[in-house]
Every structure is written in structure tokens, then in C-alpha cells.
Motif scaffolding. Structure first.
Motif, PDB file in Angstrom:
ATOM      1  N   VAL A 105      29.660  68.614  35.350  1.00  0.00           N
ATOM      2  CA  VAL A 105      29.483  67.369  36.107  1.00  0.00           C
ATOM      3  C   VAL A 105      30.851  66.694  36.156  1.00  0.00           C
ATOM      4  N   ARG A 106      31.477  66.751  37.330  1.00  0.00           N
ATOM      5  CA  ARG A 106      32.861  66.243  37.480  1.00  0.00           C
ATOM      6  C   ARG A 106      32.838  64.764  37.876  1.00  0.00           C
ATOM      7  N   TRP A 107      32.236  63.945  37.018  1.00  0.00           N
ATOM      8  CA  TRP A 107      32.003  62.557  37.390  1.00  0.00           C
ATOM      9  C   TRP A 107      33.303  61.776  37.585  1.00  0.00           C
ATOM     10  N   ARG A 108      34.274  62.001  36.712  1.00  0.00           N
ATOM     11  CA  ARG A 108      35.560  61.302  36.848  1.00  0.00           C
ATOM     12  C   ARG A 108      36.157  61.567  38.224  1.00  0.00           C
ATOM     13  N   GLU A 109      36.149  62.826  38.633  1.00  0.00           N
ATOM     14  CA  GLU A 109      36.727  63.180  39.931  1.00  0.00           C
ATOM     15  C   GLU A 109      35.877  62.654  41.091  1.00  0.00           C
ATOM     16  N   CYS A 110      34.556  62.628  40.917  1.00  0.00           N
ATOM     17  CA  CYS A 110      33.671  62.087  41.967  1.00  0.00           C
ATOM     18  C   CYS A 110      33.987  60.613  42.214  1.00  0.00           C
ATOM     19  N   ALA A 111      34.073  59.846  41.125  1.00  0.00           N
ATOM     20  CA  ALA A 111      34.352  58.415  41.258  1.00  0.00           C
ATOM     21  C   ALA A 111      35.756  58.183  41.821  1.00  0.00           C
ATOM     22  N   ALA A 112      36.716  58.980  41.342  1.00  0.00           N
ATOM     23  CA  ALA A 112      38.091  58.835  41.831  1.00  0.00           C
ATOM     24  C   ALA A 112      38.179  59.197  43.312  1.00  0.00           C
ATOM     25  N   TYR A 113      37.423  60.211  43.739  1.00  0.00           N
ATOM     26  CA  TYR A 113      37.415  60.591  45.156  1.00  0.00           C
ATOM     27  C   TYR A 113      36.907  59.417  46.005  1.00  0.00           C
ATOM     28  N   MET A 114      35.763  58.835  45.590  1.00  0.00           N
ATOM     29  CA  MET A 114      35.192  57.729  46.380  1.00  0.00           C
ATOM     30  C   MET A 114      36.147  56.542  46.431  1.00  0.00           C
ATOM     31  N   ALA A 115      36.768  56.240  45.301  1.00  0.00           N
ATOM     32  CA  ALA A 115      37.740  55.138  45.276  1.00  0.00           C
ATOM     33  C   ALA A 115      38.921  55.454  46.200  1.00  0.00           C
TER      34      ALA A 115
END
Length: 314
Positions: A258-268
Motif C-alpha cells: 500500500v503506497r499511501w505516502r506516494e498516493c498522497a504525494a501524487y494528489m498533492a
């Protein structure tokens, strides 16, 4: 559109979640009734009255958390005039929260989401005999360092990064002995803390392959539509909308990170400045503050939260 709706994963459940929403709002009651009907049992009784250990069972926690998240979405639509297509740039969810995100965005029905998550929770629980697998949180190590720890600890067994939550919080998953080795190696390599987690199975690692197979079969029989807004997939940290790709990535997610850090960073990075966490708890809101500089996170899970959201919009 500078907002995204995000949906929590397992660990956010608590006895009583969603009860006040159901008492206050008819759209929430309708969601909970539909989930109960889909499962052929009163999951809401377990959600609202416990016992906590029954709610924590993976096969109950997963559909229950989805039910609360989608109930919040329906209440926001009815009470605050939210239109997900107009008001959100993306949706995303942490692990099972990806199903909540897809249901909220209309990719599948609440009934299908509940049935899929019951199958998913049950299959994940059965994939590995109790006591064989484990998970541990490594705090103060970024993904690359944590992955190196996991690789060193494996020694022919399974040990891999399961969740990259951001802010130097990585969870590893695999065979119990390998995960125990990872805790000791992480401490030696400068982790601030490394501790075993109280979980019922080693999620998001190769040991979950039987559950991935079960989900491939179940998703293959499910009618999936194009979501109203793109979902940022856990395993890609990229937005997807094609139903066939949604199936593929949900299957991969069972054994993948689960690449949550990258998911949130992508959206930001795509201009999202406001994250609304829909459902139980505020775990993702806490994580987002450490990932996306300057972004605001707002948890919405109670009637008071709904009232505050409405007041801000008016």
C-alpha cells in the motif's frame, strides 16, 4: 477542484462507529440497511454494540468500515449538496479503503462492495494459519531503508514492505520469524522504534496469494463501472478509471505494498490542497499532515463533523 476524498483502512474501526450518523440521517440508515441485507446479517449490531473483538475480525471490520465511509458520503450528498464529480479531483483509500473510495465514486454498488469485502476479509484471514504470519511497524525509516531491512530479514522466508504510510512509518509483513528478525535489524539500523503489531494475519505480502486468487474470482463476477472521478490506486500511486484495470490493481493490492505516502504525494502534486477523510477515525488525516506540506486534512465521521462541513461551505 483542489479537494480529494480519502477513505480509511483497517485499524480505524471502533464500537459505536456510524451509530450517530444512522440516528441523525436517513441516507446513512439506508446505507447500513443495504449492507446488512447484502450480508444477510445485522453487521450493524456488531458495529454499534460490539463486542470489540467480533468487530475487529477482518471479515467484519472491512465491510463495516466501508459502510461508515459510504454512509458519510451519502449524507454529504444529501445534506451539503456534495457532488463527487464536481467537488473532488480524486478519491483514494488505504487498503480496504480503496473499495470504499470506488463505492463512493459509483464504480460498484454498496451491495457489491459489502459482499466483496466480506470475501476479502475472510480470504485474507484464511490464507495463512494463525500464528504463522506477523506484521511490524518500523518508525523512523523511509521505504528504501525499510525494504532493505525486510530483504535482509527474509532469509528464505517472506518479509516485505506492506504499507508505506509516510512520515517514516513503514509496516513490514510476512512469516512471523522473519518479521521478528526485521524488528531487531531495524533497531540496529537506527529505527526510532520497531514493534510487532496486533494483527490477525500478515496482510499485503506474498503469503496472501490465496486471498488474491479469491478476489480475482469474485471481482471477475462483479459489475464495475467507470468511477465518477479517478481513484488513485494503492499499488500504483497513479489514478485509474478503467474497470478492467481497477480489477487488476485490486487483485495486486492483496499481496502488494500500500503506497499511501506516494498516493498522497501524487494528489498533492496534482494541486490537491484539501483532503476529506470520510468514515471512522482520523488516521489518514494524521498521516497526510506528514506527507503533503501545506495541505489540510479534515476527518468527517459524525453528525457534528457534517454540520461543521456544511457551515464551512455555506
Amino acid at each position: 477542484m483542489t479537494a480529494a476524498f480519502v477513505f480509511p483502512g483497517q485499524g480505524s474501526q471502533a464500537v459505536g462507529m456510524g451509530k450517530a450518523l444512522a440516528e441523525a440521517f436517513a441516507p446513512a440508515r439506508a446505507v447500513f440497511d443495504e449492507v446488512d441485507a447484502a450480508l444477510g446479517e445485522k453487521l450493524t449490531a456488531t458495529m454499534w454494540d460490539g463486542p470489540a473483538d467480533k468487530l475487529t475480525l477482518t471479515e467484519n471490520a472491512q465491510p463495516a468500515l466501508m459502510a461508515v465511509s459510504v454512509a458519510v458520503m451519502r449524507v454529504l450528498e444529501a445534506e451539503a449538496g456534495v457532488d463527487i464529480k464536481r467537488d473532488a479531483k480524486f478519491v483514494a483509500g488505504h487498503s480496504l479503503g480503496e473499495y470504499s473510495a470506488l463505492a463512493a465514486a459509483g464504480a460498484f454498488s454498496i451491495t457489491d462492495a459489502a459482499k466483496l469485502l466480506r470475501i476479502r476479509g475472510s480470504a485474507m484471514q484464511k490464507a495463512v494459519p494463525v500464528g504463522t504470519g506477523a506484521m511490524a511497524a518500523l518508525l523512523g525509516l523511509e521505504l528504501e531503508a525499510a525494504s532493505a531491512v525486510a530483504a535482509e530479514a527474509a532469509q528464505g522466508e517472506v518479509c516485505q514492505a506492506a504499507n508505506d504510510n509516510g512520515g517514516g512509518q513503514v509496516v513490514v509483513s510476512g512469516n512471523k520469524s522473519a518479521v521478528e528478525r526485521a524488528v531487531e535489524i531495524a533497531k540496529a539500523k537506527g529505527a526510532k522504534r520497531a514493534m510487532m503489531l496486533q494483527v490477525s494475519a500478515p496482510f499485503h505480502c506474498a503469503l496472501m496469494q490465496p486471498a488474491a486468487d479469491a478476489m480475482a474470482e469474485a471481482l471477475g463476477k462483479t459489475n464495475i463501472k467507470v468511477p465518477a472521478v479517478p481513484v488513485v490506486a494503492n499499488v500504483l500511486a497513479q489514478p485509474i478509471s478503467d474497470p478492467k484495470e481497477i480489477v487488476k490493481r485490486l487483485v495486486e493490492q492483496v499481496t502488494g505494498t500500500v503506497r499511501w505516502r506516494e498516493c498522497a504525494a501524487y494528489m498533492a502534486g496534482q494541486g490537491v490542497t484539501t483532503f476529506y477523510e470520510l468514515g471512522a477515525g482520523k488516521v489518514l488525516t494524521g498521516l497526510l499532515k506528514r506527507i503533503a506540506d501545506g495541505a489540510t486534512g479534515t476527518p468527517i465521521g459524525t453528525p457534528d463533523d457534517v454540520a461543521a462541513f456544511k457551515a464551512k461551505r455555506s
